[in-house]
Design a protein around this motif. Structure first.
Motif, PDB file in Angstrom:
ATOM      1  N   ASN A 169       0.827  -1.207   0.000  1.00 11.24           N
ATOM      2  CA  ASN A 169       0.000   0.000   0.000  1.00 11.24           C
ATOM      3  C   ASN A 169       0.864   1.260   0.000  1.00 11.24           C
ATOM      4  O   ASN A 169       0.537   2.253  -0.660  1.00 11.24           O
ATOM      5  N   ASP A 170       1.970   1.210   0.760  1.00 12.01           N
ATOM      6  CA  ASP A 170       2.885   2.360   0.790  1.00 12.01           C
ATOM      7  C   ASP A 170       3.463   2.622  -0.596  1.00 12.01           C
ATOM      8  O   ASP A 170       3.580   3.784  -1.029  1.00 12.01           O
ATOM      9  N   LEU A 171       3.844   1.555  -1.310  1.00  6.61           N
ATOM     10  CA  LEU A 171       4.372   1.704  -2.671  1.00  6.61           C
ATOM     11  C   LEU A 171       3.317   2.309  -3.593  1.00  6.61           C
ATOM     12  O   LEU A 171       3.606   3.215  -4.384  1.00  6.61           O
ATOM     13  N   ILE A 172       2.109   1.793  -3.504  1.00  4.02           N
ATOM     14  CA  ILE A 172       1.026   2.301  -4.359  1.00  4.02           C
ATOM     15  C   ILE A 172       0.850   3.802  -4.149  1.00  4.02           C
ATOM     16  O   ILE A 172       0.718   4.575  -5.116  1.00  4.02           O
ATOM     17  N   GLN A 173       0.854   4.234  -2.903  1.00  4.29           N
ATOM     18  CA  GLN A 173       0.667   5.645  -2.602  1.00  4.29           C
ATOM     19  C   GLN A 173       1.801   6.506  -3.133  1.00  4.29           C
ATOM     20  O   GLN A 173       1.574   7.600  -3.671  1.00  4.29           O
ATOM     21  N   LEU A 174       3.039   6.017  -3.013  1.00  7.90           N
ATOM     22  CA  LEU A 174       4.180   6.780  -3.531  1.00  7.90           C
ATOM     23  C   LEU A 174       4.103   6.933  -5.048  1.00  7.90           C
ATOM     24  O   LEU A 174       4.348   8.014  -5.592  1.00  7.90           O
ATOM     25  N   VAL A 175       3.791   5.844  -5.722  1.00  7.88           N
ATOM     26  CA  VAL A 175       3.724   5.883  -7.179  1.00  7.88           C
ATOM     27  C   VAL A 175       2.554   6.754  -7.640  1.00  7.88           C
ATOM     28  O   VAL A 175       2.680   7.551  -8.583  1.00  7.88           O
ATOM     29  N   GLU A 176       1.406   6.622  -7.013  1.00  2.79           N
ATOM     30  CA  GLU A 176       0.249   7.430  -7.404  1.00  2.79           C
ATOM     31  C   GLU A 176       0.494   8.916  -7.157  1.00  2.79           C
ATOM     32  O   GLU A 176       0.067   9.769  -7.943  1.00  2.79           O
ATOM     33  N   ASP A 177       1.200   9.227  -6.074  1.00  6.21           N
ATOM     34  CA  ASP A 177       1.551  10.620  -5.819  1.00  6.21           C
ATOM     35  C   ASP A 177       2.413  11.172  -6.947  1.00  6.21           C
ATOM     36  O   ASP A 177       2.193  12.284  -7.437  1.00  6.21           O
ATOM     37  N   ALA A 178       3.413  10.374  -7.379  1.00 11.48           N
ATOM     38  CA  ALA A 178       4.281  10.809  -8.481  1.00 11.48           C
ATOM     39  C   ALA A 178       3.495  10.963  -9.774  1.00 11.48           C
ATOM     40  O   ALA A 178       3.677  11.924 -10.532  1.00 11.48           O
ATOM     41  N   ARG A 179       2.579  10.019 -10.031  1.00 11.45           N
ATOM     42  CA  ARG A 179       1.778  10.056 -11.258  1.00 11.45           C
ATOM     43  C   ARG A 179       0.915  11.317 -11.298  1.00 11.45           C
ATOM     44  O   ARG A 179       0.858  12.029 -12.311  1.00 11.45           O
ATOM     45  N   LYS A 180       0.256  11.623 -10.183  1.00  9.79           N
ATOM     46  CA  LYS A 180      -0.631  12.786 -10.125  1.00  9.79           C
ATOM     47  C   LYS A 180       0.125  14.102 -10.286  1.00  9.79           C
ATOM     48  O   LYS A 180      -0.433  15.097 -10.761  1.00  9.79           O
ATOM     49  N   LYS A 181       1.404  14.094  -9.902  1.00 10.01           N
ATOM     50  CA  LYS A 181       2.191  15.320  -9.976  1.00 10.01           C
ATOM     51  C   LYS A 181       2.969  15.453 -11.286  1.00 10.01           C
ATOM     52  O   LYS A 181       3.828  16.324 -11.423  1.00 10.01           O
ATOM     53  N   GLY A 182       2.685  14.555 -12.237  1.00 12.28           N
ATOM     54  CA  GLY A 182       3.230  14.716 -13.576  1.00 12.28           C
ATOM     55  C   GLY A 182       4.412  13.862 -13.935  1.00 12.28           C
ATOM     56  O   GLY A 182       4.971  14.016 -15.032  1.00 12.28           O
ATOM     57  N   ALA A 183       4.829  12.943 -13.085  1.00  9.89           N
ATOM     58  CA  ALA A 183       5.949  12.071 -13.414  1.00  9.89           C
ATOM     59  C   ALA A 183       5.566  11.117 -14.539  1.00  9.89           C
ATOM     60  O   ALA A 183       4.388  10.822 -14.764  1.00  9.89           O
ATOM     61  N   SER A 184       6.589  10.625 -15.245  1.00  5.19           N
ATOM     62  CA  SER A 184       6.368   9.674 -16.340  1.00  5.19           C
ATOM     63  C   SER A 184       6.566   8.253 -15.825  1.00  5.19           C
ATOM     64  O   SER A 184       7.608   7.939 -15.238  1.00  5.19           O
ATOM     65  N   ILE A 185       5.602   7.392 -16.028  1.00  5.23           N
ATOM     66  CA  ILE A 185       5.717   5.982 -15.641  1.00  5.23           C
ATOM     67  C   ILE A 185       6.234   5.224 -16.866  1.00  5.23           C
ATOM     68  O   ILE A 185       5.477   4.970 -17.821  1.00  5.23           O
ATOM     69  N   LEU A 186       7.502   4.912 -16.881  1.00  9.53           N
ATOM     70  CA  LEU A 186       8.108   4.252 -18.036  1.00  9.53           C
ATOM     71  C   LEU A 186       7.835   2.757 -18.056  1.00  9.53           C
ATOM     72  O   LEU A 186       7.903   2.123 -19.107  1.00  9.53           O
ATOM     73  N   LEU A 187       7.536   2.197 -16.881  1.00  9.46           N
ATOM     74  CA  LEU A 187       7.278   0.754 -16.783  1.00  9.46           C
ATOM     75  C   LEU A 187       6.496   0.497 -15.505  1.00  9.46           C
ATOM     76  O   LEU A 187       6.748   1.124 -14.479  1.00  9.46           O
ATOM     77  N   GLY A 188       5.555  -0.440 -15.575  1.00 11.00           N
ATOM     78  CA  GLY A 188       4.873  -0.889 -14.368  1.00 11.00           C
ATOM     79  C   GLY A 188       3.916   0.136 -13.809  1.00 11.00           C
ATOM     80  O   GLY A 188       3.074   0.696 -14.507  1.00 11.00           O
ATOM     81  N   GLY A 189       4.024   0.344 -12.509  1.00 12.88           N
ATOM     82  CA  GLY A 189       3.151   1.287 -11.840  1.00 12.88           C
ATOM     83  C   GLY A 189       1.825   0.701 -11.413  1.00 12.88           C
ATOM     84  O   GLY A 189       0.851   1.431 -11.211  1.00 12.88           O
ATOM     85  N   SER A 190       1.769  -0.627 -11.253  1.00 12.45           N
ATOM     86  CA  SER A 190       0.515  -1.259 -10.850  1.00 12.45           C
ATOM     87  C   SER A 190       0.806  -2.610 -10.206  1.00 12.45           C
ATOM     88  O   SER A 190       1.914  -3.135 -10.291  1.00 12.45           O
ATOM     89  N   GLN A 191      -0.222  -3.175  -9.588  1.00 12.30           N
ATOM     90  CA  GLN A 191      -0.108  -4.517  -9.027  1.00 12.30           C
ATOM     91  C   GLN A 191      -0.872  -5.497  -9.917  1.00 12.30           C
ATOM     92  O   GLN A 191      -1.918  -5.145 -10.462  1.00 12.30           O
ATOM     93  N   PRO A 192      -0.378  -6.710 -10.067  1.00 13.19           N
ATOM     94  CA  PRO A 192      -1.064  -7.676 -10.929  1.00 13.19           C
ATOM     95  C   PRO A 192      -2.311  -8.223 -10.242  1.00 13.19           C
ATOM     96  O   PRO A 192      -2.482  -8.114  -9.028  1.00 13.19           O
ATOM     97  N   GLU A 193      -3.181  -8.821 -11.014  1.00 17.05           N
ATOM     98  CA  GLU A 193      -4.358  -9.482 -10.464  1.00 17.05           C
ATOM     99  C   GLU A 193      -3.926 -10.755  -9.728  1.00 17.05           C
ATOM    100  O   GLU A 193      -2.890 -11.344 -10.016  1.00 17.05           O
ATOM    101  N   GLY A 194      -4.744 -11.173  -8.773  1.00 16.92           N
ATOM    102  CA  GLY A 194      -4.466 -12.424  -8.088  1.00 16.92           C
ATOM    103  C   GLY A 194      -4.082 -12.230  -6.641  1.00 16.92           C
ATOM    104  O   GLY A 194      -3.973 -11.098  -6.143  1.00 16.92           O
ATOM    105  N   PRO A 195      -3.858 -13.339  -5.937  1.00 15.22           N
ATOM    106  CA  PRO A 195      -3.545 -13.264  -4.513  1.00 15.22           C
ATOM    107  C   PRO A 195      -2.132 -12.772  -4.263  1.00 15.22           C
ATOM    108  O   PRO A 195      -1.297 -12.704  -5.170  1.00 15.22           O
ATOM    109  N   GLY A 196      -1.865 -12.448  -3.011  1.00 16.83           N
ATOM    110  CA  GLY A 196      -0.523 -12.032  -2.623  1.00 16.83           C
ATOM    111  C   GLY A 196      -0.294 -10.553  -2.801  1.00 16.83           C
ATOM    112  O   GLY A 196      -1.105  -9.836  -3.409  1.00 16.83           O
TER     113      GLY A 196
END
Length: 458
Positions: A315-342
């Motif tokens: 959850n901490d990672l998600i918040q950091l990445v979303e904060d960067a995304r909202k402030k205009g950073a470029s997501i060159l790869l990833g930036g999400s969690q996959p479907e499924g458990p874990g």
């Protein structure tokens, strides 16, 4: 409060262990305190023999202990087994070198101080409490325990609550090797109870590896009771790439530096600062290699990236990445969690971070990398030193003058040139600024929990 193993690969609870009662904690502190007298009477040769025997036992169990680590905190199985072997190596290192590290140091000319004999001597402090994290559940403990016990101290362990099986494994490891009963004891307690243990008059000192808030709390309590403390806290380590360096080798090493331990290492490269002349080349190769990583079940040998250890950590990672995304950073790869458990999070590369993005100042504890473009050496140093952390750093250059500049000017406890930051038992380990104080490992780390006694004889 129950202490549990929750498998981060599945999100399922594997085991629940009841915490120690106040009476049990008191008894275990008493055992460690009683062991101090026996340890003081023992010789380096005896302790060395006990330490080697404990190392042999741990080595014999490496495969099983490695699987336990992976189930409890999710790192790829090969890395878990390697962690056990690294711990064994450290145990044998201190078994071999402690007598030399802690030998009496006589003054060559005692007459200069009006004495017939003048010397300094290292003596154990007594019971040392270790508050340890989950990311290296065996290595982090051993790198404290091996030098501390070889110096003649006893140890208490308050381990992270999500690795209780590793904590209990370590509870009797040293007694199995021959150390006196109580030389090392695990305390199954919550974080709120740490202050009470530190304040106990039988406890002489404390060491913590963990978060900055935990470090502040431990340091405050230790200071209140005038007890020695060593703190190894967070890091947001810079990995600097300059035009004279080997760019392809730097990119490959950068990937290993970022995703080792599923990206959950204090000294992992996290901020990749690249000179503008080679930025595009490095970024392209770095993103390509990150995109090819195999994410999956960490018990499978082909897996390179497993889950983040805890749901809160993801959850901490998600918040950091979303904060960067909202402030205009470029997501060159990833930036999400996959479907499924874990608690998986996909390998992520972020660029064009604005100064007010949280990722610029905060530590990303997971497979998230930040790319920065530097216009020259001074700009690279500015970016590298702009955070409040100062644990470790890396710089890639084959220019001797550049190397000297960055080794001198980087605000960090370590600088690695043309490589990734790694802890070695032969080298001191620790940071500056909000990354903590004191040192672990090597000779100086062992001496942290000793009384340096001056002896003068007329």
């Amino acid at each position: 409060m129950a202490i549990a193993t929750v498998n981060p690969t599945t999100g399922k609870t594997e085991m629940i262990i009841e915490p120690h009662s106040a009476a049990e904690v008191d008894d275990r502190i008493g055992q460690a305190h009683a062991a101090v007298a026996k340890l003081r009477e023992s010789t380096f040769e005896e302790r060395s023999s006990w330490m080697r025997a404990a190392a042999d036992f741990l080595e014999d169990q490496a495969a099983g202990v490695g699987e336990l680590i992976t189930i409890e905190m999710g790192k790829p199985i090969a890395q878990s087994v390697a962690e056990v072997h690294k711990a064994v190596k450290a145990m044998r290192f201190y078994a071999e070198h402690s007598a030399h590290f802690l030998a009496d140091s006589p003054l060559e000319d005692p007459a200069k101080v009006g004495a017939s004999v003048a010397m300094s001597r290292y003596e154990p402090l007594g019971v040392v409490l270790a508050v340890m994290p989950w990311n290296y559940p065996i290595w982090q403990v051993i790198r404290f325990a091996a030098p501390a016990l070889m110096a003649g101290n006893s140890g208490l362990l308050k381990h992270a609550s999500n690795v209780p099986q590793a904590a209990m494994l370590l509870d009797d490891l040293f007694e199995r090797g021959g150390f006196p009963k109580g030389s090392f004891r695990t305390l199954l307690i919550g974080g709120a109870e740490v202050a009470r243990v530190i304040s106990d008059e039988r406890v002489a000192a404390v060491t913590l590896t963990g978060s900055e808030p935990a470090g502040r709390s431990v340091a405050a309590t230790a200071g209140e009771h005038l007890k020695k403390a060593v703190l190894e806290l967070g890091g947001s380590d810079p990995f600097i790439v300059l035009p004279s360096g080997d760019i392809r080798a730097a990119a490959a090493t950068a990937v290993a530096a970022r995703i080792n331990n599923n990206g959950q290492a204090c000294i992992a490269g996290k901020r990749f600062i690249v000179h503008t002349d080679v930025y595009d080349e490095f970024a392209q190769e770095f993103v390509r290699l990150m995109s090819e990583l195999v994410v999956g079940d960490p018990l499978l040998p082909e897996t390179q990236v497993g889950p983040v250890a805890t749901e809160q950590g993801r959850n901490d990672l998600i918040q950091l990445v979303e904060d960067a995304r909202k402030k205009g950073a470029s997501i060159l790869l990833g930036g999400s969690q996959p479907e499924g458990p874990g608690w998986f999070y996909l390998p992520t590369v972020i660029a064009d971070l604005p100064d007010d993005a949280r990722l610029v100042q905060e530590e990303a504890f997971g497979p998230v990398a930040s790319l920065y473009r530097a216009v020259d050496d001074d700009d690279a140093l500015r970016i590298a030193n702009q955070t409040s952390f100062g644990l470790a750093s890396a710089v890639w250059t084959n220019d001797p003058e550049q190397e000297a500049l960055f080794v001198r000017e980087l605000d960090a406890g370590a600088v690695f040139v043309n490589g990734m930051t790694v802890s070695y038992q032969e080298l001191p380990f620790g940071g500056i600024k909000r990354s903590g104080f004191g040192r672990e490992l090597a000779e100086v780390g062992q001496r942290e929990f000793c009384n340096l006694k001056t002896i003068w004889k007329a």
